[in-house]
Design an enzyme around this catalytic site. Structure first.
Site, PDB file in Angstrom:
ATOM      1  N   ASN A  37       0.823  -1.226   0.000  1.00 35.03           N
ATOM      2  CA  ASN A  37       0.000   0.000   0.000  1.00 35.03           C
ATOM      3  C   ASN A  37       0.854   1.272   0.000  1.00 35.03           C
ATOM      4  O   ASN A  37       0.354   2.361   0.254  1.00 35.03           O
ATOM      5  CB  ASN A  37      -0.960  -0.006   1.192  1.00 35.03           C
ATOM      6  CG  ASN A  37      -0.223   0.089   2.521  1.00 35.03           C
ATOM      7  OD1 ASN A  37       1.013   0.149   2.556  1.00 35.03           O
ATOM      8  ND2 ASN A  37      -0.953   0.092   3.618  1.00 35.03           N
ATOM      9  N   HIS A 130      17.210  28.372   6.590  1.00 30.89           N
ATOM     10  CA  HIS A 130      16.942  29.431   5.602  1.00 30.89           C
ATOM     11  C   HIS A 130      16.752  30.798   6.248  1.00 30.89           C
ATOM     12  O   HIS A 130      17.204  31.809   5.736  1.00 30.89           O
ATOM     13  CB  HIS A 130      15.718  29.037   4.780  1.00 30.89           C
ATOM     14  CG  HIS A 130      15.287  30.082   3.828  1.00 30.89           C
ATOM     15  ND1 HIS A 130      16.058  30.479   2.755  1.00 30.89           N
ATOM     16  CD2 HIS A 130      14.176  30.856   3.796  1.00 30.89           C
ATOM     17  CE1 HIS A 130      15.431  31.435   2.101  1.00 30.89           C
ATOM     18  NE2 HIS A 130      14.287  31.678   2.708  1.00 30.89           N
ATOM     19  N   ASP A 169      20.561  39.001  -1.003  1.00 32.46           N
ATOM     20  CA  ASP A 169      19.422  39.727  -0.433  1.00 32.46           C
ATOM     21  C   ASP A 169      19.768  40.269   0.945  1.00 32.46           C
ATOM     22  O   ASP A 169      20.758  39.875   1.565  1.00 32.46           O
ATOM     23  CB  ASP A 169      18.173  38.835  -0.371  1.00 32.46           C
ATOM     24  CG  ASP A 169      18.424  37.538   0.371  1.00 32.46           C
ATOM     25  OD1 ASP A 169      19.028  37.583   1.455  1.00 32.46           O
ATOM     26  OD2 ASP A 169      18.011  36.473  -0.124  1.00 32.46           O
ATOM     27  N   LYS A 192      16.764  42.183  -3.221  1.00 34.99           N
ATOM     28  CA  LYS A 192      16.087  41.112  -3.961  1.00 34.99           C
ATOM     29  C   LYS A 192      14.622  41.011  -3.590  1.00 34.99           C
ATOM     30  O   LYS A 192      14.245  41.142  -2.433  1.00 34.99           O
ATOM     31  CB  LYS A 192      16.792  39.777  -3.637  1.00 34.99           C
ATOM     32  CG  LYS A 192      16.103  38.547  -4.221  1.00 34.99           C
ATOM     33  CD  LYS A 192      16.903  37.302  -3.915  1.00 34.99           C
ATOM     34  CE  LYS A 192      16.025  36.158  -3.504  1.00 34.99           C
ATOM     35  NZ  LYS A 192      16.751  34.939  -3.166  1.00 34.99           N
ATOM     36  N   ARG A 194      11.451  38.252  -4.369  1.00 37.67           N
ATOM     37  CA  ARG A 194      11.098  36.976  -5.021  1.00 37.67           C
ATOM     38  C   ARG A 194       9.639  37.022  -5.455  1.00 37.67           C
ATOM     39  O   ARG A 194       8.748  37.219  -4.650  1.00 37.67           O
ATOM     40  CB  ARG A 194      11.344  35.791  -4.081  1.00 37.67           C
ATOM     41  CG  ARG A 194      11.036  34.449  -4.743  1.00 37.67           C
ATOM     42  CD  ARG A 194      11.410  33.264  -3.867  1.00 37.67           C
ATOM     43  NE  ARG A 194      12.836  32.968  -3.883  1.00 37.67           N
ATOM     44  CZ  ARG A 194      13.469  32.307  -4.841  1.00 37.67           C
ATOM     45  NH1 ARG A 194      12.798  31.894  -5.909  1.00 37.67           N
ATOM     46  NH2 ARG A 194      14.760  32.068  -4.753  1.00 37.67           N
ATOM     47  N   ASP A 218      25.412  32.717  -0.273  1.00 37.17           N
ATOM     48  CA  ASP A 218      23.984  32.503  -0.018  1.00 37.17           C
ATOM     49  C   ASP A 218      23.828  31.255   0.841  1.00 37.17           C
ATOM     50  O   ASP A 218      24.764  30.456   0.968  1.00 37.17           O
ATOM     51  CB  ASP A 218      23.235  32.344  -1.350  1.00 37.17           C
ATOM     52  CG  ASP A 218      21.789  32.819  -1.249  1.00 37.17           C
ATOM     53  OD1 ASP A 218      21.307  33.065  -0.130  1.00 37.17           O
ATOM     54  OD2 ASP A 218      21.138  32.959  -2.312  1.00 37.17           O
TER      55      ASP A 218
HETATM   56  C1  R5P Z   1      16.351  32.778  -0.779  1.00 37.23           C
HETATM   57  O1  R5P Z   1      15.947  33.664  -0.058  1.00 37.23           O
HETATM   58  C2  R5P Z   1      17.577  32.006  -0.480  1.00 37.23           C
HETATM   59  O2  R5P Z   1      18.450  32.701   0.302  1.00 37.23           O
HETATM   60  C3  R5P Z   1      18.241  31.549  -1.748  1.00 37.23           C
HETATM   61  O3  R5P Z   1      18.669  32.693  -2.445  1.00 37.23           O
HETATM   62  C4  R5P Z   1      17.290  30.793  -2.601  1.00 37.23           C
HETATM   63  O4  R5P Z   1      16.665  29.801  -1.842  1.00 37.23           O
HETATM   64  C5  R5P Z   1      17.984  30.182  -3.770  1.00 37.23           C
HETATM   65  O5  R5P Z   1      17.047  29.590  -4.616  1.00 37.23           O
HETATM   66  P1  R5P Z   1      17.260  29.679  -6.189  1.00 37.23           P
HETATM   67  O6  R5P Z   1      18.642  29.175  -6.463  1.00 37.23           O
HETATM   68  O7  R5P Z   1      16.199  28.768  -6.767  1.00 37.23           O
HETATM   69  O8  R5P Z   1      17.055  31.092  -6.573  1.00 37.23           O
END
Ligand code: R5P
Length: 310
Positions: A37, A130, A169, A192, A194, A218
């Site tokens: 399952n 993160h 960022d 930055k 998103r 990063d």
């Molecule tokens: C975002 O705030 C993180 O610090 C990274 O910049 C992000 O997760 C990276 O993801 P990607 O490579 O898809 O832009």
């Protein structure tokens, strides 16, 4: 002193083996079964009773499978009368789900933290979440390490006379500043925004990058969208060269090949996530010594933060 027992999930066996080698303890076997399952069952094949148990699992692809495996390992350890169960999660993927920035969305970082505790996790050892507030999602102690020491040691081998550290960022600017301090370098940051998982906009870079050798720092590189957008701005502003560094090299959607094909001089990440491909521009630094040292200190009741402050 209670005996230590280390079990690894199937997400990153190489890292588990390396951590065990540093700790000089055997890796205990885990039997994973999948029923007709599609449900999973885990059996820890070594005594846990009154042991200090560590279950190692990076939440990398397939994240949901690896998460359930981790929950089941914790549950099995608790059910087997472990004295304490610590989840070692080198990459906590759900940390990206850390705020309610749209109506009616889930906050996975918090939910998964609760699930881990419900499963029997008494403490967590993790690397470069993160965002710092994710630490507070856990109702059990969290030892939150970073990889700045390893990354800085790597870049100290380079000529840094003209270098500057750039965070993509403002959210990561504090970590980038701490990294820059270790190297005695100035720091700059991108503004930055998103828009979606696949789209980011960096309107400007705050700080001086013209004619400089840039080290982009990063927490993770996933699709590379952020880094590619930043590279455009850095070129426009006349950066002389760009190296890219991160803790979690996830490299989704062929991001490693795409990045290596660009004009970046090098790409540096850690082995918090397993890597499927290699590249001559890529250097992978091991976090196994740091995680093993932290496990040893947790086991012995010693300070972990003092180890990673310098
Ligand atoms: C975002 O705030 C993180 O610090 C990274 O910049 C992000 O997760 C990276 O993801 P990607 O490579 O898809 O832009």
């Amino acid at each position: 002193m209670r005996e230590i027992a280390v079990f690894g999930g199937s997400s990153h066996p190489e890292l588990t083996a390396e951590i065990c080698a540093h700790l000089q303890v055997p890796q205990r076997p885990v039997l994973l079964k999948r029923f007709a399952n599609d449900c999973l069952e885990v059996q820890l094949q070594s005594n846990c009773r009154e042991r200090d148990v560590y279950v190692i699992q990076s939440l990398v692809r397939p994240v949901q499978e690896n998460l359930v495996e981790l929950l089941l390992m914790a549950d099995a350890a608790r059910g087997a009368s472990a004295a304490r169960v610590s989840a070692v999660i080198p990459h906590y993927a759900y940390a990206r789900s850390d705020k309610k920035d749209a109506p009616r969305i889930s906050i996975g970082g918090r939910l998964v933290a609760d699930l881990l505790v419900t499963a029997g996790v008494d403490r967590v050892l993790t690397l470069n979440l993160h965002s710092p507030q994710v630490h507070g999602f856990f109702s059990v102690p969290v030892d939150h390490l970073h990889a700045l020491r390893e990354l800085a040691a790597h870049f100290r081998q380079r000529d840094l006379s003209n270098a500057v550290v750039v965070s993509p960022d403002l959210g990561y600017a504090k970590s980038a500043a701490a990294f820059a301090r270790r190297l005695g370098l100035p720091v700059a940051a991108g503004a930055k925004e998103r828009m979606s998982d696949t789209e980011v906009r960096i309107a400007a870079i705050i700080g001086d990058v013209a004619g400089r050798d840039v080290i982009v720092l990063d927490d993770e590189i996933s699709r590379g969208t952020t880094v590619f957008e930043l590279l455009d701005r850095l070129r426009e502003q006349g950066a002389r060269s760009v190296a890219v560094a991160c803790t979690h090299g996830l490299f989704a959607d062929n991001a490693l090949d795409k990045l290596a094909a660009s004009d970046v001089t090098e790409i540096v990440c850690t082995n918090s996530a397993p890597l499927e491909t290699e590249h001559s521009k890529l250097t992978v630094l091991s976090v196994a010594p740091a995680l093993a040292e932290a496990i040893s200190r947790i086991h012995n009741g010693e300070s972990v933060s003092s180890l990673f402050d310098h």
